[in-house]
Scaffold this motif. Sequence first.
Motif, mmCIF file in Angstrom:
data_model
loop_
_atom_site.group_PDB
_atom_site.id
_atom_site.type_symbol
_atom_site.label_atom_id
_atom_site.label_comp_id
_atom_site.label_asym_id
_atom_site.label_seq_id
_atom_site.Cartn_x
_atom_site.Cartn_y
_atom_site.Cartn_z
ATOM 1 N N LEU A 1 -85.973 125.547 24.545
ATOM 2 C CA LEU A 1 -85.445 126.869 24.884
ATOM 3 C C LEU A 1 -86.335 127.974 24.323
ATOM 4 O O LEU A 1 -86.501 129.028 24.948
ATOM 5 C CB LEU A 1 -84.022 127.000 24.348
ATOM 6 N N ALA A 2 -86.930 127.736 23.148
ATOM 7 C CA ALA A 2 -87.827 128.730 22.559
ATOM 8 C C ALA A 2 -89.080 128.919 23.407
ATOM 9 O O ALA A 2 -89.617 130.030 23.512
ATOM 10 C CB ALA A 2 -88.202 128.326 21.134
ATOM 11 N N ALA B 1 -88.175 131.214 26.219
ATOM 12 C CA ALA B 1 -88.100 132.588 25.721
ATOM 13 C C ALA B 1 -89.487 133.172 25.498
ATOM 14 O O ALA B 1 -89.718 134.367 25.718
ATOM 15 C CB ALA B 1 -87.287 132.639 24.432
ATOM 16 N N ALA C 1 -77.792 129.785 24.019
ATOM 17 C CA ALA C 1 -78.842 130.509 24.727
ATOM 18 C C ALA C 1 -78.429 130.889 26.143
ATOM 19 O O ALA C 1 -79.234 131.433 26.899
ATOM 20 C CB ALA C 1 -80.122 129.676 24.766
ATOM 21 N N TYR D 1 -83.851 133.691 20.757
ATOM 22 C CA TYR D 1 -83.995 133.560 22.205
ATOM 23 C C TYR D 1 -84.045 134.907 22.926
ATOM 24 O O TYR D 1 -84.862 135.119 23.821
ATOM 25 C CB TYR D 1 -82.850 132.724 22.775
#
Length: 328
Positions: free
Chosen positions: A90-91, A94, A132, A211
């Motif tokens: 997820l990072a 982002a 997120a 995020y």
Amino acid sequence: MPTSSASPSEGTEAMNTLRDVGEFGLIRRVTADRVQPGTTLLGPGDDAAVVEARDGRVVACTDVLVEGVHFRLDWSAPDDVGRKAAAANLADVAAMGAVPTALLVGLACPRDTPVETLEGIASGLWAEASSAGAGVVGGDVAAGPAIVLSVTALGSLEGRPPVTRAGAKPGDVVALCGRIGWAAAGLDVLHRGFRSPVAVVGAHRVPEPPYAAGPQAARAGATSMIDVSDGLLADLGHLAAASGVTVDVSTSALVVPPRLVEVASALGVDPLEWLLTGGEDHALAATFPPGAVPEGWTVIGGVTEGDAAVLVDGAPHEGAAGWDHFAG
């Protein structure tokens, strides 16, 4: 590892392993009653998921976590492992300036892995994805000699151009959002055989990526951006190479938290090295035109013309710049 198999002395319930419930029984358990975000048009249960992509583009990335390399179940709870696997991907979404929408999860594990362990990993994946704004929309399960998680994350640019590593320009400032050094400190503590301080060890177990800061940076005009996964200097090195510039980090702008100072003193190490070279915190580093740095970001250096390189206070850094899976 001891936590990957059930002990006969733990009773009948503890023998509830993947071998007992099977692939589809496990899938039913980890997907039942889960809530999907609005971007999931069709979730788990069919040949493939359907995820909304409003502007016709999808940001996609994949990361692999291997038991004994990226995590140990005698150091981390299964839920922690799931959160960490999700956060690593997820990072990256982002860091492109995108908003996470979905995760796809590939899992390999021994047949005698307790279902409780796998349900814990799944709970962590769902919890981090939800934090997120994303969903877990599908995946696959296979037998293997150790637990391996392969996670693919998808994201939406919401009509914006992606923020890549290649756009930094001389005259830009380098800024950071999120914590660095904490996960490395926690790993050092665990390697010494300790389980505290809890805040430091917890940072290794579960990162806290910012995020929302990725899309925020994109809207503010970031010229380049990267997820700090292998170490600040190592990852800024990737950015410098892609942009063809020199990045100079000012250590006076890097504040070492008092807790890390205390831990470093106890271990006899320099805490600044954790900040400069420690990975797995998944902070975001970006470059901005002067005056464009958004709230919550801290300026830690600048960009100049020159060979692709990263300097620390105007000079090359001595020693490793961060983590390299295949070094040595």
